[in-house]
Design a protein around this motif. Structure first.
Motif, PDB file in Angstrom:
ATOM      1  N   PRO A   1      24.035 -72.053  73.837  1.00  0.00           N
ATOM      2  CA  PRO A   1      22.611 -71.693  73.881  1.00  0.00           C
ATOM      3  C   PRO A   1      21.744 -72.843  73.382  1.00  0.00           C
ATOM      4  O   PRO A   1      22.224 -73.750  72.697  1.00  0.00           O
ATOM      5  CB  PRO A   1      22.515 -70.484  72.945  1.00  0.00           C
ATOM      6  CG  PRO A   1      23.673 -70.622  72.019  1.00  0.00           C
ATOM      7  CD  PRO A   1      24.749 -71.342  72.790  1.00  0.00           C
TER       8      PRO A   1
ATOM      9  N   VAL B   1      18.266 -74.136  71.256  1.00  0.00           N
ATOM     10  CA  VAL B   1      17.380 -73.800  70.141  1.00  0.00           C
ATOM     11  C   VAL B   1      16.320 -74.884  70.105  1.00  0.00           C
ATOM     12  O   VAL B   1      16.628 -76.065  70.255  1.00  0.00           O
ATOM     13  CB  VAL B   1      18.148 -73.745  68.800  1.00  0.00           C
ATOM     14  CG1 VAL B   1      17.201 -73.510  67.640  1.00  0.00           C
ATOM     15  CG2 VAL B   1      19.226 -72.674  68.832  1.00  0.00           C
TER      16      VAL B   1
ATOM     17  N   ASP C   1      19.322 -64.641  77.746  1.00  0.00           N
ATOM     18  CA  ASP C   1      20.112 -64.151  76.617  1.00  0.00           C
ATOM     19  C   ASP C   1      19.446 -64.656  75.347  1.00  0.00           C
ATOM     20  O   ASP C   1      19.405 -65.857  75.092  1.00  0.00           O
ATOM     21  CB  ASP C   1      21.544 -64.668  76.723  1.00  0.00           C
ATOM     22  CG  ASP C   1      22.412 -64.297  75.536  1.00  0.00           C
ATOM     23  OD1 ASP C   1      21.944 -63.593  74.628  1.00  0.00           O
ATOM     24  OD2 ASP C   1      23.585 -64.733  75.527  1.00  0.00           O
TER      25      ASP C   1
ATOM     26  N   ASP D   1      20.086 -64.511  71.761  1.00  0.00           N
ATOM     27  CA  ASP D   1      21.028 -64.248  70.677  1.00  0.00           C
ATOM     28  C   ASP D   1      21.782 -62.935  70.876  1.00  0.00           C
ATOM     29  O   ASP D   1      21.903 -62.118  69.971  1.00  0.00           O
ATOM     30  CB  ASP D   1      20.302 -64.260  69.336  1.00  0.00           C
ATOM     31  CG  ASP D   1      21.255 -64.505  68.171  1.00  0.00           C
ATOM     32  OD1 ASP D   1      22.357 -65.063  68.388  1.00  0.00           O
ATOM     33  OD2 ASP D   1      20.900 -64.133  67.029  1.00  0.00           O
TER      34      ASP D   1
ATOM     35  N   ILE E   1      15.307 -68.815  68.122  1.00  0.00           N
ATOM     36  CA  ILE E   1      16.308 -67.826  68.520  1.00  0.00           C
ATOM     37  C   ILE E   1      17.218 -68.499  69.545  1.00  0.00           C
ATOM     38  O   ILE E   1      16.731 -69.022  70.559  1.00  0.00           O
ATOM     39  CB  ILE E   1      15.646 -66.581  69.158  1.00  0.00           C
ATOM     40  CG1 ILE E   1      14.732 -65.881  68.155  1.00  0.00           C
ATOM     41  CG2 ILE E   1      16.707 -65.623  69.705  1.00  0.00           C
ATOM     42  CD1 ILE E   1      13.877 -64.784  68.769  1.00  0.00           C
ATOM     43  N   PRO E   2      18.524 -68.527  69.309  1.00  0.00           N
ATOM     44  CA  PRO E   2      19.425 -69.133  70.300  1.00  0.00           C
ATOM     45  C   PRO E   2      19.234 -68.441  71.655  1.00  0.00           C
ATOM     46  O   PRO E   2      19.243 -67.215  71.749  1.00  0.00           O
ATOM     47  CB  PRO E   2      20.823 -68.870  69.733  1.00  0.00           C
ATOM     48  CG  PRO E   2      20.599 -68.692  68.264  1.00  0.00           C
ATOM     49  CD  PRO E   2      19.254 -68.034  68.146  1.00  0.00           C
ATOM     50  N   HIS E   3      19.021 -69.246  72.696  1.00  0.00           N
ATOM     51  CA  HIS E   3      18.725 -68.677  74.006  1.00  0.00           C
ATOM     52  C   HIS E   3      19.384 -69.481  75.125  1.00  0.00           C
ATOM     53  O   HIS E   3      19.659 -70.653  74.975  1.00  0.00           O
ATOM     54  CB  HIS E   3      17.204 -68.604  74.242  1.00  0.00           C
ATOM     55  CG  HIS E   3      16.514 -69.927  74.089  1.00  0.00           C
ATOM     56  ND1 HIS E   3      16.140 -70.435  72.862  1.00  0.00           N
ATOM     57  CD2 HIS E   3      16.125 -70.845  75.004  1.00  0.00           C
ATOM     58  CE1 HIS E   3      15.545 -71.605  73.031  1.00  0.00           C
ATOM     59  NE2 HIS E   3      15.530 -71.879  74.325  1.00  0.00           N
TER      60      HIS E   3
END
Length: 185
Positions: A127, A129, A146, A148, A166-168
């Protein structure tokens, strides 16, 4: 002896003009803005005319009442020479397994714009960030994002906004010509 207005560097006048313009756009009187900001209307009149040097706290209250950021009040007005067309073949291109990212050139300090042309329907291995807010606008097709572990499906014309920390990651959910615009501020 010079008056206070003659000794300013133009900041107060520019700030006042922006406050007046925004107040009028919102259909507010000086008294109405004063009620919303918790400031006296004579003081706001002086601010608009460039005769007062408002504190940071007063500027924050004015910005909140006008529903804009403090930076928006402090930013110099955009001039006609700030208009720029970015052609389809400009910018750096980064080809990845999940799609082609084109960085749309801009000025330092402006939001970052990237155009994403989707490839497959697989999630990227890692992902992303980033600092600041991210907005994803789906121009064509459909996209899954997506955040997280929570997946949001976006259709053509939808926009998703979120905190970039937010990890995406995103993948194509629509046809092979899926395209989205990613804005990071």
């Amino acid at each position: 002896m010079l008056s206070d207005a003659a000794s300013t560097n133009g900041f107060e006048t520019d700030l006042g003009a922006r406050v007046r313009s925004l107040r009028r756009e919102r259909g507010l009187t000086l008294k109405g803005l004063g009620r919303l900001a918790g400031l006296s209307h004579p003081f706001l009149s002086q601010v608009e005319r460039g005769l007062a040097q408002p504190s940071v706290g007063s500027i924050e209250r004015i910005a909140a009442a006008l529903d804009v950021s403090v930076a928006h009040l402090w930013a110099p007005p955009r001039r006609g020479d700030a208009v720029r067309i970015v052609r389809h073949d400009e910018g750096t291109v980064d080809e990845r397994a999940d799609g082609v990212f084109r960085e749309v050139p801009g000025e330092p300090g402006e939001p970052s714009l990237r155009e994403w042309t989707a490839r497959g329907r697989r999630w990227p291995a890692e992902p992303s960030v980033t600092r600041g807010e991210v907005a994803i606008y789906v121009a064509r097709g459909a996209v899954e994002v997506d955040l997280d572990g929570t997946v949001q499906k976006l259709e053509e014309g939808d926009t998703l906004r979120f905190d970039g920390t937010i990890p995406h990651r995103l993948r194509r959910a629509g046809g092979t010509n899926t395209r989205a615009l990613l804005v990071t501020s």
